[in-house]
Design an enzyme around this catalytic site. Structure first.
Site: not given
Ligand code: GRF
Length: 205
Positions: A114, A146
């Site tokens: 995240h 979770d």
């Molecule tokens: C990541 O920064 C993730 O934390 C967020 O979406 C982005 C995905 O990037 N939820 P990618 O598709 O791996 O380039």
């Protein structure tokens, strides 16, 4: 001594797949200890699926609207992931919350990255929310999923500065550079060394 077989990773994506690409690149080194055996998505036509195809990795797509109910989608996703017998399932920009079927099957080995320092700024607009709040440090959190929204036990966190003049895009990109390195490092450590979770504390021996 014969090297053990590499751990099997299934990666779920919804977008550009740059985190997936970082894992694909890392896994070209046999010493990494893991390989991506399949990539799943919740939509067609995304770069993440193209990256998987370019690497010769099997893909599958489970769109929520292809199923009568969300519960049916969740069961189908769990079944499709299970077909690849993963040791670890990685949500890398996968924009769907999974349900009971999926967590029953993989809740002990489903991780998500995240782009915020949890528990601050859960949800899909981490960098935007962090910028709006005016924090001086942002970052990324890797955690076991979770049943909540970005609430599971934390594996690792990495911080980056918020700079004057940052936009949502510039902050998002700075976070992603650190996030990819963290993901690669900790997925490798989890599969090579194992882990325990006690009272929310994740320990890698
Ligand atoms: C990541 O920064 C993730 O934390 C967020 O979406 C982005 C995905 O990037 N939820 P990618 O598709 O791996 O380039």
């Amino acid at each position: 001594m014969i090297d053990p077989a590499p751990a099997r990773l299934v990666v779920l994506v919804s977008g550009s797949g740059s985190n997936l690409q970082a894992l694909l690149d890392a896994a070209t080194d046999p010493a990494y200890g893991a390989k991506v055996v399949a990539v799943g998505a919740d939509r067609e036509g995304i770069a993440g699926l193209e990256r998987a195809a370019a690497a010769g990795i099997p893909t599958f797509v489970d769109s929520v609207k292809a199923y009568p109910t969300r519960d049916d989608w969740d069961a189908a996703l769990a079944e499709h992931v299970a077909a690849y017998s993963p040791d670890l399932v990685i949500s890398a920009g996968f924009l769907k919350l999974v349900g009971k079927h999926f967590l029953d099957a993989f809740g002990d080995r489903y991780i998500n990255t995240h782009n915020a320092l949890l528990p601050a700024f859960p949800g899909i607009h981490g960098p935007r929310d962090a910028l709006a709040y005016g924090v001086k440090v942002a970052g990324a959190t890797l955690f076991f999923v979770d049943a909540g929204v970005d609430t599971g036990p934390i594996i690792a966190q990495v911080a980056v500065p918020v700079l004057d003049g940052d936009t949502e895009d510039s902050l998002t990109e700075r976070i992603k550079v650190a996030e990819r390195a963290q993901l690669v490092e900790y997925v490798g450590r989890l599969v090579r060394e194992g882990w325990t979770i006690e009272d929310r504390k994740v320990r890698i021996p």
